[in-house]
Write a protein that holds these residues in place. Sequence first.
Motif, PDB file in Angstrom:
ATOM      1  N   UNK A  65      52.114  37.533  49.799  1.00  0.00           N
ATOM      2  CA  UNK A  65      52.704  36.228  49.250  1.00  0.00           C
ATOM      3  C   UNK A  65      51.955  35.951  47.912  1.00  0.00           C
ATOM      4  N   UNK A  66      52.449  35.076  47.122  1.00  0.00           N
ATOM      5  CA  UNK A  66      51.987  34.920  45.513  1.00  0.00           C
ATOM      6  C   UNK A  66      50.667  33.674  46.134  1.00  0.00           C
ATOM      7  N   UNK A  67      49.387  34.502  45.681  1.00  0.00           N
ATOM      8  CA  UNK A  67      48.345  33.297  46.100  1.00  0.00           C
ATOM      9  C   UNK A  67      48.093  32.537  44.529  1.00  0.00           C
ATOM     10  N   UNK A  68      47.411  31.478  44.660  1.00  0.00           N
ATOM     11  CA  UNK A  68      47.042  30.931  43.509  1.00  0.00           C
ATOM     12  C   UNK A  68      45.832  31.479  42.808  1.00  0.00           C
ATOM     13  N   UNK A  69      45.429  31.294  41.667  1.00  0.00           N
ATOM     14  CA  UNK A  69      44.304  31.846  40.871  1.00  0.00           C
ATOM     15  C   UNK A  69      43.183  31.895  41.262  1.00  0.00           C
ATOM     16  N   UNK A  70      42.899  30.769  42.108  1.00  0.00           N
ATOM     17  CA  UNK A  70      41.401  30.718  42.866  1.00  0.00           C
ATOM     18  C   UNK A  70      41.269  31.891  43.791  1.00  0.00           C
ATOM     19  N   UNK A  71      42.369  32.046  44.713  1.00  0.00           N
ATOM     20  CA  UNK A  71      42.268  32.957  45.811  1.00  0.00           C
ATOM     21  C   UNK A  71      42.305  34.392  45.121  1.00  0.00           C
ATOM     22  N   UNK A  72      43.039  34.412  44.076  1.00  0.00           N
ATOM     23  CA  UNK A  72      42.867  35.935  43.624  1.00  0.00           C
ATOM     24  C   UNK A  72      41.515  36.327  42.852  1.00  0.00           C
ATOM     25  N   UNK A  73      40.860  35.256  42.376  1.00  0.00           N
ATOM     26  CA  UNK A  73      39.579  35.494  41.640  1.00  0.00           C
ATOM     27  C   UNK A  73      38.650  35.797  42.817  1.00  0.00           C
ATOM     28  N   UNK A  74      38.736  35.116  43.967  1.00  0.00           N
ATOM     29  CA  UNK A  74      37.884  35.445  45.201  1.00  0.00           C
ATOM     30  C   UNK A  74      38.004  36.715  45.846  1.00  0.00           C
ATOM     31  N   UNK A  75      39.106  37.111  45.874  1.00  0.00           N
ATOM     32  CA  UNK A  75      39.496  38.382  46.497  1.00  0.00           C
ATOM     33  C   UNK A  75      38.912  39.445  45.297  1.00  0.00           C
ATOM     34  N   UNK A  76      39.168  39.302  44.186  1.00  0.00           N
ATOM     35  CA  UNK A  76      38.727  40.319  43.189  1.00  0.00           C
ATOM     36  C   UNK A  76      37.350  40.282  43.219  1.00  0.00           C
ATOM     37  N   UNK A  77      36.648  39.156  43.416  1.00  0.00           N
ATOM     38  CA  UNK A  77      35.119  39.276  43.555  1.00  0.00           C
ATOM     39  C   UNK A  77      34.561  40.168  44.704  1.00  0.00           C
ATOM     40  N   UNK A  78      35.111  39.711  45.678  1.00  0.00           N
ATOM     41  CA  UNK A  78      34.993  40.304  47.083  1.00  0.00           C
ATOM     42  C   UNK A  78      34.877  41.740  47.012  1.00  0.00           C
ATOM     43  N   UNK A  79      36.162  42.262  46.409  1.00  0.00           N
ATOM     44  CA  UNK A  79      36.367  43.571  46.092  1.00  0.00           C
ATOM     45  C   UNK A  79      35.318  44.313  45.306  1.00  0.00           C
ATOM     46  N   UNK A  80      34.819  43.725  44.191  1.00  0.00           N
ATOM     47  CA  UNK A  80      33.926  44.320  43.454  1.00  0.00           C
ATOM     48  C   UNK A  80      32.524  44.206  44.144  1.00  0.00           C
ATOM     49  N   UNK A  81      32.148  43.066  44.988  1.00  0.00           N
ATOM     50  CA  UNK A  81      30.934  43.286  45.648  1.00  0.00           C
ATOM     51  C   UNK A  81      30.974  44.381  46.554  1.00  0.00           C
ATOM     52  N   UNK A  82      32.100  44.716  47.233  1.00  0.00           N
ATOM     53  CA  UNK A  82      32.113  45.853  48.206  1.00  0.00           C
ATOM     54  C   UNK A  82      32.232  46.982  47.550  1.00  0.00           C
ATOM     55  N   UNK A  83      32.322  47.378  46.301  1.00  0.00           N
ATOM     56  CA  UNK A  83      32.315  48.523  45.376  1.00  0.00           C
ATOM     57  C   UNK A  83      33.788  49.073  45.342  1.00  0.00           C
ATOM     58  N   UNK A  84      34.705  48.329  45.780  1.00  0.00           N
ATOM     59  CA  UNK A  84      36.113  48.800  45.607  1.00  0.00           C
ATOM     60  C   UNK A  84      36.777  48.286  44.142  1.00  0.00           C
ATOM     61  N   UNK A  85      37.325  49.218  43.452  1.00  0.00           N
ATOM     62  CA  UNK A  85      37.864  49.125  42.224  1.00  0.00           C
ATOM     63  C   UNK A  85      39.142  48.527  42.300  1.00  0.00           C
TER      64      UNK A  85
END
Lengths: 474, 317
Positions: free
Chosen positions: B248-268
Amino acid sequence: MPVLMAILAWFLMALLVTAVLRSRLQSASIFSIARTLLAEGWRRGVLPVGGAILFVGLALLPLLVEDASEASARLQIVLDYGQLWIATVVILLTSLMACGSLCDEIVTGRMRFLVVQPGSRWSVLPGKWLGLLAASFTLLFPATLMLVLISGQVSSSNTVLMESPAVSLVPPEQLQVTPEEIEQYLAFQKLEDPAGWGRLDHEEALRIAYSRLDRLSRSVMRGGRSDYRFSYSTGLSKGTELAFRPSMGRAHRSQRARMRVHMGASSLEILIRNGLRFRVPLPEALEGEREIVIGIEFLGAVDEDVRIPSVNWSGTDAIQLRVPEGSHLSTLIRSQLLLWIRCAFIAALGLTVSTFLGLPVATLFVFCFLIAAAGGGFSGAFEESNDAAHHDHGQDAPSRIVLDALAEGGDWIFSQLATWNQHVTGDRVAAGEVVTNSEVLSGLARIGLLWAGVTMLTGLWISSRKEHGLGADR
Amino acid sequence: MAIDSKFDPEQREVIQVRGLCKTFRDFWLRPRVEALRGIDLSIQSGEVYGLLGPNGSGKSTTIQILLGLLFPSAGSVSVLGTPPGTPQSKNRIGYLPEDSVFYPFLTGAEMLDLSASLGRVPARERKGRISDLLEMVGLQDAAHREIGDYSKGMQRRIGIAQALIHDPEILILDEPTNGLDPIGVRQVKDWIVSLRKLGKTVLISSHLLADVEQVCDRVSILYGGKVQASGSIEQILARDDRTLWTTSHPDEAVLATVRQNFEEAGVEVISVGPGSRSLEEMFLETVEEARDSGETTSGAGMGGQLPAFLGGSEGRS
């Protein structure tokens, strides 16, 4: 009036087509294919337009007889041209529909749809054949009915075809020289003149003997008498006539001669003229007889200064009995049945050649057949030559055997084609001659079953080995 | 490449093709086109199988050999355990040709009646089946119009109806959505899925890859008269180096958190964007609204579900 008849005939045809299209014969795929062909012929305009042409042509027939004063002549002209017109249009339309329908399905790819259906590969050709039979019947039936009505209109009575009898023509047996008679004559002549006849080759002697006997059987010398035996298996009916056309050599047509005809216990002296046809009614005492002998005595010319040595019978119809048999209408119906049988073969031929030829070539092929058949098959084109006249030392060579076999095959085909003409009976019906049931059965057996059957089997064989899938995307 | 994980050896094999070759020859029997060069296919009962390939790859040739329209040059073909083209096999196959080559002078109902007759449908059942199928394809109002007056899509619909009238076990559809509007395309796809549920086997040849992707269980990709790839849709399309999430459509803060978590885990994270409807979905909704508002059309109607007589192979007596 004829225009009204044409309109009614057209509507009758429409009624017949509609009845077939709405019929509930749904149990077999063959009937569905037949009905589809009839629907194609009707909705694409072949039958409505072809039928209109046919019926309008028949409506114009009375114009042909405006100058004819005698009712019998008008009837003969209408029947002759009417049957010819019906045969021409119906056979033409049948051949066009036969060739057009199958070629169209192959070209458009509809054949693929038909062939993939269960069991339909074997029912396509028979189904279409059945449809063509139905289509030709829907034309033939109203056209025949219209011809009957027009015949009544142009002659003395509206029911003329029902009232007037058809006649069966019976030739005398004596005019047909048998091989036994030739052998006997030859043996007698060799005894009489061993030097003259003995030097002749046997074949040549037979030919000369036949020629003399034939001439003798066809002539009556002045002061002499010839007896002619006539056989008619069902017995001579009331109204039977002796018809003859004497030929008196170089005598002028205006010259008269006397002839005495002996029929049973009675005899009759009549005046004859050169080349004119005469009819003498048979006495009532001979009615019902199956075999009669008629004696013809030639008494010579009427004028004493004219010398006519003999009277001759030239041609197959020079002397014959005319025996009334059935009505004119029944013989017309039998003749039209024979036409329908011929249509059945044309339909089979058109369908079969369309399995491997395109529309123009297939149609041309059928027309070539019709021309060859109408020519009587050129029978005798491959007759064997006389061994003594043309002895070929190489006749046992393999190449000659093959050529001889081909010639025999060609001869057989041409003689078979002559069968077609034997079953074209329109002119005989017009002349009032009977068309017998046995002729219809013979036509059914030879043209309808043998010819059409072999042709259809050939078509089925070709069709079963033909690939129908030539998809553009392969 | 041969990936075939959905192939179930326990299932009944209804179409079997081994080493199929087809060479077209000219009048003098000289080879003209080598259309098929050793094709192997195995299609099981109850699956939807797609034949894909560019023009000239051999799809239609293969189908026409399965139908007995063409004869193979080499190899073996078996349809429901019998050679192709026999009445036994043809009686259990429904075929929709690529081109709508039906009799233009027959009405839709007459065309179905002809198909029913050729398909040996008992006379007492014909009327009902024709009526059901006309309703299914939305042509009940055009039943007595000549096919020559039909639009291309309507002709396609009557083609589908004639292929189903004798309740076949196998349905061979050559470009089934060719000429159909998006509603028709969607309906055909729905019918195919429903037929699969009834246990029918469907073989589809199509250029429209999206359609094939949505309905086929397995596909074969042909090129140059050979099978270049075959297998289940999922496995053919699967990419080991990518993962797709739909949320479902998340707000910008959630998206930023998810993106950050992916990057920390090494997922592009390769792409992130707003969700969208397909054009097909949007089109269908628009037409649906127009219909609801009372608009009429001279073309095909809405159509409906598969008729009851299509009982499926399992229900056959």
